[in-house]
Scaffold this motif. Structure first.
Motif, PDB file in Angstrom:
ATOM      1  N   ALA A 273       0.852  -1.184   0.000  1.00  0.00           N
ATOM      2  CA  ALA A 273       0.000   0.000   0.000  1.00  0.00           C
ATOM      3  C   ALA A 273       0.885   1.230   0.000  1.00  0.00           C
ATOM      4  O   ALA A 273       1.996   1.223   0.540  1.00  0.00           O
ATOM      5  CB  ALA A 273      -0.929   0.012   1.211  1.00  0.00           C
TER       6      ALA A 273
ATOM      7  N   SER B  88       0.525   5.713  -0.007  1.00  0.00           N
ATOM      8  CA  SER B  88      -0.289   6.924   0.018  1.00  0.00           C
ATOM      9  C   SER B  88       0.616   8.104  -0.291  1.00  0.00           C
ATOM     10  O   SER B  88       1.657   8.267   0.355  1.00  0.00           O
ATOM     11  CB  SER B  88      -0.948   7.092   1.387  1.00  0.00           C
ATOM     12  OG  SER B  88      -1.772   8.237   1.406  1.00  0.00           O
TER      13      SER B  88
ATOM     14  N   SER C   4      -5.910   6.736  -7.905  1.00  0.00           N
ATOM     15  CA  SER C   4      -6.113   5.867  -6.748  1.00  0.00           C
ATOM     16  C   SER C   4      -6.788   4.566  -7.185  1.00  0.00           C
ATOM     17  O   SER C   4      -7.876   4.581  -7.770  1.00  0.00           O
ATOM     18  CB  SER C   4      -6.972   6.569  -5.693  1.00  0.00           C
ATOM     19  OG  SER C   4      -6.334   7.733  -5.222  1.00  0.00           O
TER      20      SER C   4
ATOM     21  N   GLN D 195      -1.824  -1.133  -3.435  1.00  0.00           N
ATOM     22  CA  GLN D 195      -2.994  -0.261  -3.303  1.00  0.00           C
ATOM     23  C   GLN D 195      -2.511   1.169  -3.163  1.00  0.00           C
ATOM     24  O   GLN D 195      -1.863   1.531  -2.180  1.00  0.00           O
ATOM     25  CB  GLN D 195      -3.815  -0.676  -2.091  1.00  0.00           C
ATOM     26  CG  GLN D 195      -5.149   0.038  -1.974  1.00  0.00           C
ATOM     27  CD  GLN D 195      -6.010  -0.527  -0.864  1.00  0.00           C
ATOM     28  OE1 GLN D 195      -5.559  -1.309  -0.026  1.00  0.00           O
ATOM     29  NE2 GLN D 195      -7.264  -0.152  -0.845  1.00  0.00           N
TER      30      GLN D 195
ATOM     31  N   LYS E 184      -3.154   5.281  -2.994  1.00  0.00           N
ATOM     32  CA  LYS E 184      -4.086   6.357  -2.676  1.00  0.00           C
ATOM     33  C   LYS E 184      -3.373   7.675  -2.916  1.00  0.00           C
ATOM     34  O   LYS E 184      -2.318   7.932  -2.331  1.00  0.00           O
ATOM     35  CB  LYS E 184      -4.565   6.262  -1.233  1.00  0.00           C
ATOM     36  CG  LYS E 184      -5.612   7.316  -0.876  1.00  0.00           C
ATOM     37  CD  LYS E 184      -6.137   7.122   0.534  1.00  0.00           C
ATOM     38  CE  LYS E 184      -7.203   8.148   0.858  1.00  0.00           C
ATOM     39  NZ  LYS E 184      -7.731   7.995   2.239  1.00  0.00           N
TER      40      LYS E 184
ATOM     41  N   GLU F  14      -3.752  11.578  -2.446  1.00  0.00           N
ATOM     42  CA  GLU F  14      -4.561  12.492  -1.658  1.00  0.00           C
ATOM     43  C   GLU F  14      -4.441  13.916  -2.141  1.00  0.00           C
ATOM     44  O   GLU F  14      -3.383  14.331  -2.633  1.00  0.00           O
ATOM     45  CB  GLU F  14      -4.146  12.385  -0.182  1.00  0.00           C
ATOM     46  CG  GLU F  14      -4.359  10.984   0.376  1.00  0.00           C
ATOM     47  CD  GLU F  14      -3.813  10.832   1.770  1.00  0.00           C
ATOM     48  OE1 GLU F  14      -2.686  11.306   2.026  1.00  0.00           O
ATOM     49  OE2 GLU F  14      -4.520  10.239   2.614  1.00  0.00           O
TER      50      GLU F  14
END
Lengths: 114, 113
Positions: B10, B12, B85, B108, B110, B112
């Motif tokens: 993951a 971000s 995303s 994964q 993401k 922002e």
């Protein structure tokens, strides 16, 4: 529109009740395949077909059957579903030049076996 | 048996950042490698397919590289946007080539605002 269509999108059934998940593609693709997707395990290949009447096992074929009587259709059959077959299933297809052509996926079938 | 690993699991990042996703595989006797994107509740969408004879492939803000000898591929996403995303997966043929595909478990992503 070129697409791979799976039905149904969601299915809840009970242990032992035979079911079929249909897959159809309108791109005249020779290659078709079924996958299951489970958390932590990723996508795993169940069966694949290089052409009509030609099918072969993937990595996790136990408990599943397939048939390829027509080029456009590749149904997945669970003769006696069990709870461990609860999963998200995807059908995919590719042109006859499988090694040079990308896979096209359906939107998935979420199966729950209780 | 072919094994595919994707790191990180993951990620971000803030919007606008350039980022790299990694894919490694154990059997380098592959004829291609594919990168896919998966949105929640949806199927996979093919992003890039790199032939074994190629070292990289580009599509818009995406660039994928392939180093067969080291068993690695990277997906570079430039100027990331919230619409990027999704989960990104790589896939290679199984051991011995053939017609089986082995997928990584995905990264994964993401992005922002």
């Amino acid at each position: 529109e070129a697409q791979v269509t799976q039905n149904p999108r969601y299915l809840i059934t009970v242990t032992g009740k035979k079911l079929t998940v249909t897959c159809s593609q309108n791109m005249n693709h020779e290659y078709m395949s079924w996958y299951r997707q489970d958390p932590g395990l990723g996508l795993r290949q169940i069966y694949y077909s290089m052409n009509v009447e030609v099918t072969d096992k993937g990595d996790v074929p136990e408990g599943y059957k397939v048939s390829r009587k027509e080029k456009r259709n590749f149904p997945l059959i669970l003769e006696s579903p069990s709870p461990n077959q609860t999963s998200l299933y995807f059908c995919a297809s590719s042109s006859n030049n499988y090694r040079n052509s990308p896979l096209h996926f359906g939107n998935g079938t979420r199966l729950t076996v209780t | 048996k072919q094994e595919v690993t994707q790191i990180p699991a993951a990620l971000s990042v803030p919007e606008g950042e350039n980022l790299v996703l990694n894919c490694s595989f154990t059997d380098s006797a592959i004829y291609n490698l594919q990168w896919f994107r998966q949105d929640p509740g949806k199927g996979l969408t093919s992003l890039l397919l790199i032939q074994s004879s190629q070292r990289e492939q580009t599509s818009g803000r995406l660039n994928a590289s392939l180093d067969k000898s080291s068993g690695r591929s990277t997906l570079y996403i430039a100027a990331s946007q919230p619409g990027d995303s999704a989960t990104y997966l790589c896939a290679v043929p199984g051991t011995g080539g053939g017609n089986k595909l082995t997928f990584g478990t995905g990264t994964q992503l993401k992005v922002e605002l």
